[in-house]
Design a protein around this motif. Structure first.
Motif, short mmCIF file in Angstrom:
data_model
loop_
_atom_site.label_atom_id
_atom_site.label_comp_id
_atom_site.label_asym_id
_atom_site.label_seq_id
_atom_site.Cartn_x
_atom_site.Cartn_y
_atom_site.Cartn_z
N TYR A 351 0.84 -1.21 0.00
CA TYR A 351 0.00 0.00 0.00
C TYR A 351 0.87 1.25 0.00
CZ TYR A 351 -3.20 3.52 1.96
OH TYR A 351 -3.94 4.66 2.21
N CYS A 355 0.83 4.06 -3.00
CA CYS A 355 0.58 5.48 -2.73
C CYS A 355 1.72 6.36 -3.23
CB CYS A 355 0.37 5.70 -1.23
SG CYS A 355 -1.21 5.13 -0.59
N ARG A 360 0.50 9.89 -3.73
CA ARG A 360 -0.33 10.11 -2.54
C ARG A 360 0.51 9.92 -1.27
NH1 ARG A 360 -5.71 10.10 -3.84
NH2 ARG A 360 -5.83 11.19 -1.84
N ARG A 362 1.03 11.93 1.24
CA ARG A 362 0.35 12.37 2.47
C ARG A 362 -0.65 11.33 2.94
NH1 ARG A 362 -2.08 18.32 2.48
NH2 ARG A 362 0.16 18.69 2.17
N LEU A 363 -1.37 10.72 2.01
CA LEU A 363 -2.32 9.67 2.38
C LEU A 363 -1.60 8.49 3.01
CD1 LEU A 363 -5.13 8.32 2.30
CD2 LEU A 363 -4.58 7.55 -0.04
N ALA A 364 -0.47 8.10 2.42
CA ALA A 364 0.30 6.99 2.97
C ALA A 364 0.79 7.30 4.38
CB ALA A 364 1.48 6.67 2.06
N GLY A 366 -0.46 9.39 6.66
CA GLY A 366 -1.55 9.37 7.63
C GLY A 366 -2.05 7.97 7.93
N SER A 367 -2.18 7.16 6.89
CA SER A 367 -2.69 5.80 7.07
C SER A 367 -1.71 4.94 7.87
CB SER A 367 -2.94 5.15 5.71
OG SER A 367 -3.88 5.90 4.96
N ARG A 408 -7.21 -0.21 -2.28
CA ARG A 408 -6.31 0.56 -3.14
C ARG A 408 -5.26 -0.35 -3.78
NH1 ARG A 408 -4.73 5.82 -4.11
NH2 ARG A 408 -6.38 6.55 -2.73
N THR A 446 -12.73 3.38 -4.64
CA THR A 446 -12.51 4.55 -3.81
C THR A 446 -13.30 5.78 -4.22
OG1 THR A 446 -10.63 5.10 -5.20
CG2 THR A 446 -10.20 3.78 -3.25
N VAL A 449 -12.45 10.07 -4.70
CA VAL A 449 -11.27 10.46 -3.95
C VAL A 449 -10.00 10.00 -4.64
CG1 VAL A 449 -10.06 10.26 -1.75
CG2 VAL A 449 -12.55 10.41 -1.80
N VAL A 450 -10.03 8.83 -5.28
CA VAL A 450 -8.84 8.22 -5.86
C VAL A 450 -8.70 8.64 -7.31
CG1 VAL A 450 -7.69 6.07 -6.42
CG2 VAL A 450 -9.04 6.26 -4.34
#
Length: 467
Positions: A351, A355, A360, A362-364, A366-367, A408, A446, A449-450
């Protein structure tokens, strides 16, 4: 089966990951020998205390890298002419920050709270702990700088010298003063210093690395990139470093001795997915078609490794831990659970790679941060049932994360998770009809968003493109 073997043979990700894993096998194998010898030369309580101190050292040291190691891989490829200046500045920042932060933490823990044993409650122990953290931070950055400079052979040399030296110093410590937790920690630090000396000895111009380092100004403008990598790197590794400290504190150092060594053994399986993730990002950046193909190979390899690890731990886990002594055998069920966690952990690692390829970051970050906090929380909650409870809580947390991150990963791999009425076909910029399928799957999974790169080119910020 033939198709699978062909895919494995032709996979550039697998070849790159295999090269990285070769270094891990050498260092981890000798690392297990290090703890096996320590277990034979001293009590489980001393081994458990040393393991907790080294976990704390690695955690603080990893934090003080500030993502500079991952950043250097991209920067050295982009501007090799300024390599010495950027690398020396990165090493200086990580070393100074590691020493200062570690000494402050040791002084607070030992001087004010009275915890941590000799490493924290005496000024000599606090200094030793701080030096160990500074060394770990510096060598973590140095290893990735060597990879970025295409000097992986020297990275392997450094890690091999480090592993051999610290192992050889254990009997010396036992003969001189008896092998205590402080001596085990000191052997680790001495191995670090000797390994850096080996790299300098192989340098064609070692004097340039002995000059005063460049200041932090050499890293101006790179803070955003480093921060994103830093959050991901520290968060991903924090649970395996924090949980041994929790076990040693909540349960007992003897319990932690078995748990820590179970972590080291399971780490052979976990390292596969970590290296696959690194290689996947390296070869697939900007190429979603390759990402889809290579991701399928990485997923299959992760499944095979998990199955082999679980089966091996069920058959040989008690025997392997029993080699170290009878006090370590109760950690055998935890070892099997930790091997089982390698599959959901692989989903997490892949994942992260997906990302990064999709821009992505920032998404990675945070997750992964939230998921690692869950691993620590559930692992700590399971401590009331011993080390098996800690491993069970950790496994549950990884499964929950994998369930959340799987859509994802599956979308990037081209799996259709939910059927919907077909749309009129549209031509893709690449001309590959399969890319349209990947875009549809991303939309199914998703929503708005994706932005799947196979459906439309992702707008990657500059810091991600060069990461």
């Amino acid at each position: 089966m033939n198709r699978l073997l062909t895919a494995l043979r032709d996979s550039s990700v697998l070849r790159s990951a295999a090269a990285l894993y070769g270094s891990t096998v050498v260092t981890a194998g000798l690392g297990f020998a290090f703890w096996a010898v320590a277990a034979r030369l001293t009590s489980p309580a001393e081994v458990g205390s040393a393991a907790a101190a080294i976990s704390a050292m690695q955690l603080v040291g990893s934090f003080c890298t500030f993502g500079l190691g991952s950043l250097l891989i991209a920067e050295l490829a982009r501007r090799p002419a300024g390599a010495v200046r950027v690398v020396s500045a990165s090493l200086a920042v990580s070393t100074v920050a590691g020493f200062a932060l570690a000494y402050a933490l040791a002084a607070v823990a030992g001087g004010l709270l009275g915890v941590g044993g000799p490493l924290f409650t005496t000024w000599a122990g606090q200094l030793l702990f701080a030096l160990g953290v500074a060394g770990h931070a510096a060598t973590s950055v140095l290893d990735l700088a060597l990879v970025g400079a295409r000097l992986s052979g020297r990275q392997l040399l450094r890690n091999t010298v480090f592993a051999v030296a610290k192992l050889a110093l254990l009997p010396v410590g036992a003969a001189v003063a008896g092998l205590s937790a402080s001596w085990i920690y000191a052997a680790w630090l001495a191995g670090t210093v000797l390994s850096v000396g080996a790299v300098l000895a192989r340098s064609t111009r070692p004097r340039r690395w002995l000059r005063p380092p460049a200041g932090p100004s050499a890293l101006r403008g790179l803070g955003g990139q480093a921060a994103g990598h830093h959050v991901i790197n520290v968060s991903a590794h924090a649970p395996s470093l924090v949980l041994p400290m929790i076990v040693a504190t909540v349960l007992h150092p003897v319990d932690n001795a078995g748990f820590y060594l179970a972590l080291q053994i399971a780490g052979f399986a976990w390292a596969v997915s970590v290296h696959l993730s690194t290689a996947l990002f390296a070869v697939s950046a900007g190429d979603t078609g390759r990402l889809r193909r290579e991701l399928l190979v990485a997923m299959r390899v992760s499944l095979l490794v998990t199955a082999a690890g679980v089966a091996g731990s069920l058959l040989l886990g008690s025997w392997a831990l029993g080699i170290l002594g009878p006090a370590y055998v109760p950690a055998a069920p935890a070892l099997t659970l930790l091997f089982a966690a390698s599959l959901p952990s692989a989903v997490k690692a892949l994942y992260i790679a997906v990302c990064r390829v999709q821009g992505r970051l920032r998404l990675a970050a945070g997750s992964v941060l939230a998921g690692s906090a869950l691993e620590i929380a559930l692992g700590a909650a399971g401590a009331r049932w011993g080390v098996t409870g800690v491993a069970t809580g950790f496994l549950l947390a990884t499964v929950l994360q994998a369930a959340a991150m799987w859509p994802r990963v599956a979308a990037a791999a081209g799996y259709r998770l939910r059927r919907r009425p077909p749309k009129p076909s549209t031509s893709d910029a690449s001309g590959d009809p399969e890319d349209g399928v990947a875009g549809d799957v991303a939309g199914d999974v998703t929503g708005d968003v994706v932005d799947d790169a196979a459906a439309r080119p992702a707008k990657e910020p500059a810091e991600v493109r060069h990461a």
